[in-house]
Enzyme design. Structure first.
Site, PDB file in Angstrom:
ATOM      1  N   LYS A   1      42.387  11.563 -26.243  1.00 56.65           N
ATOM      2  CA  LYS A   1      43.051  11.308 -24.958  1.00 56.65           C
ATOM      3  C   LYS A   1      44.312  10.462 -25.155  1.00 56.65           C
ATOM      4  O   LYS A   1      44.523   9.912 -26.245  1.00 56.65           O
ATOM      5  CB  LYS A   1      42.076  10.600 -24.019  1.00 56.65           C
TER       6      LYS A   1
ATOM      7  N   TYR B   1      67.421 -14.023 -24.732  1.00 56.09           N
ATOM      8  CA  TYR B   1      67.301 -14.352 -23.313  1.00 56.09           C
ATOM      9  C   TYR B   1      66.600 -15.695 -23.122  1.00 56.09           C
ATOM     10  O   TYR B   1      65.579 -15.955 -23.776  1.00 56.09           O
ATOM     11  CB  TYR B   1      66.488 -13.285 -22.571  1.00 56.09           C
TER      12      TYR B   1
HETATM   13  C1  LIG Z   1      37.911   6.378 -24.594  1.00 53.29           C
HETATM   14  C2  LIG Z   1      36.507   6.793 -24.569  1.00 53.29           C
HETATM   15  C3  LIG Z   1      35.817   7.028 -25.773  1.00 53.29           C
HETATM   16  C4  LIG Z   1      36.369   6.626 -27.119  1.00 53.29           C
HETATM   17  O1  LIG Z   1      36.224   5.230 -27.219  1.00 53.29           O
HETATM   18  P1  LIG Z   1      36.663   4.384 -28.496  1.00 53.29           P
HETATM   19  O2  LIG Z   1      36.267   3.003 -28.162  1.00 53.29           O
HETATM   20  O3  LIG Z   1      38.160   4.542 -28.592  1.00 53.29           O
HETATM   21  O4  LIG Z   1      35.984   4.942 -29.682  1.00 53.29           O
HETATM   22  C5  LIG Z   1      34.547   7.589 -25.691  1.00 53.29           C
HETATM   23  N1  LIG Z   1      33.979   7.852 -24.491  1.00 53.29           N
HETATM   24  C6  LIG Z   1      34.602   7.602 -23.322  1.00 53.29           C
HETATM   25  C7  LIG Z   1      33.917   7.900 -22.040  1.00 53.29           C
HETATM   26  C8  LIG Z   1      35.879   7.055 -23.309  1.00 53.29           C
HETATM   27  O5  LIG Z   1      36.488   6.787 -22.149  1.00 53.29           O
END
Ligand SMILES: *Cc1c(COP(=O)(O)O)cnc(C)c1O
Length: 349
Positions: free
Chosen positions: A35, A244
């Site tokens: 994702k 800045y």
């Molecule tokens: C993002 C996510 C994962 C992966 O989690 P990590 O901590 O990056 O390994 C797995 N399951 C769900 C439901 C998530 O939202």
């Protein structure tokens, strides 16, 4: 390199090695979470690398992300969508063979009315209170859902990065109470859950951050390095200030390198004064605030003028940089901007 753009180097062999190492930590099937544009590193490149390493199931946040990953992977692998079946997703789910993880009675109704007989999974809430059916909803709906053969029944741990947190065992207990005895494959563990041990593994694991070199997978191979070109070096008299707000004052004659990269590139403003870049392993402190596109770095102690300074790499991991900015490695990764030149390293392995 005579460009003013930083170079983000992404080691694909390290991504594959991290997947194999998390895979060998369990006897479950190991999926891959890609994702948020593959945690900022490129969803298509991450998905194809992980498929080559052996992953057969992939997870994305939205159907739009699923479309991109389907194009990269072709028709075979499973692509699960955490946000489930939202209004407007039906055509994408059908045409691209995405598997929505249905989160509510409303989503179930939508899916079964529009796409009866199409693959789906179920997301259960076991205490995180973010997505999924509550225990009472599941009790009411399971006799309708289970005969339709969900491809996966899953839940997510809220505190898996803290092995001693009491919520882990509590969520495990709730998940088992909700799912023991069902035929559908089950999944509870992301990266943190894999490291909690076999009780958390079930049939399929869903690592994300560990694949990309982040905590809590502390045995991960580092995946990213980031080098920023020096645009200009100037000499300051004692008492002159940098950037800045004039928040850094030269205590003595100093040399300040201005590098190309700033908070618009995900180098958080909170990293400023005191944060570090590296030149061939030597730490160089940030002088003054991080600007949108530029950072001042004290290079007074270097024997020669550097052409580039490294902000991520062997000397500073995403989690080191996260700590300097008061955040977590996940946020550093997913904030890395689109402005860098991305170099994908692919060795022999
Ligand atoms: C993002 C996510 C994962 C992966 O989690 P990590 O901590 O990056 O390994 C797995 N399951 C769900 C439901 C998530 O939202």
């Amino acid at each position: 390199m005579a460009m003013a753009t930083g170079t983000l180097t992404i080691d694909l062999n390290a991504v594959a090695a991290n997947w194999r190492s998390l895979d060998s930590a369990t006897s479950a099937q190991t999926a891959a979470v890609v994702k948020a544009d593959g945690y900022g590193l490129g969803a298509a490149e991450m998905a194809t690398t992980l498929a080559r390493a052996g992953a057969q199931s992939f997870f994305v946040a939205t159907a739009e992300e699923g479309a991109l990953v389907r194009t990269a992977l072709g028709p075979i692998p499973d692509i699960f969508v955490f946000s489930g079946h939202m209004a407007g997703d039906t055509a994408a789910i059908r045409d691209l063979k995405l598997t929505p993880l249905l989160n509510s009675i409303e989503q179930m109704t939508r899916h079964f009315e529009a796409l009866q007989g199409y693959r789906f999974g179920i997301q259960l809430d076991t205490g995180m209170n973010r997505l999924g059916l509550e225990p009472a909803e599941w009790d009411a709906a399971r006799s309708i859902i289970l005969p339709q053969n969900p491809a996966l029944v899953m839940s997510h741990l809220a505190c898996a990065d803290e092995p001693d947190h009491e919520m882990n065992a509590a969520q495990l207990k709730t998940f088992r109470a909700m799912t023991d005895g069902i035929d559908a494959p089950r999944s509870l563990a992301a990266t943190g859950g894999i490291l909690l041990g076999p009780a958390y593994h079930f049939d399929l694991t869903r690592p994300g951050v560990g694949l990309y070199g982040g905590l809590p997978f502390d045995a991960a191979q580092p995946v990213v390095s980031l080098s920023l070109p020096v645009i200009q070096i100037r000499t300051l008299h004692p008492g002159e200030t940098v950037g800045y707000g004039g928040s850094w004052t030269a205590p003595h004659a100093a040399r300040i390198a201005t590098v190309s990269g700033g908070y618009a590139d995900g180098l958080l403003r909170a990293i400023g004064n005191g944060g570090l870049l590296f030149h061939q392993g030597r730490p160089c402190a940030i002088a003054g605030r991080v600007s949108m596109d530029l950072i001042g770095v004290d290079v007074t102690h270097l024997p020669s003028a550097p052409e580039v300074l490294d902000i991520l790499g062997p000397d500073q991991t995403i989690d080191d940089l996260a700590e300097a900015g008061g955040t977590i490695g996940y946020e550093i990764l997913t904030s890395l901007g689109a402005r860098y030149k991305r170099d994908y390293l692919e060795g022999a392995a």
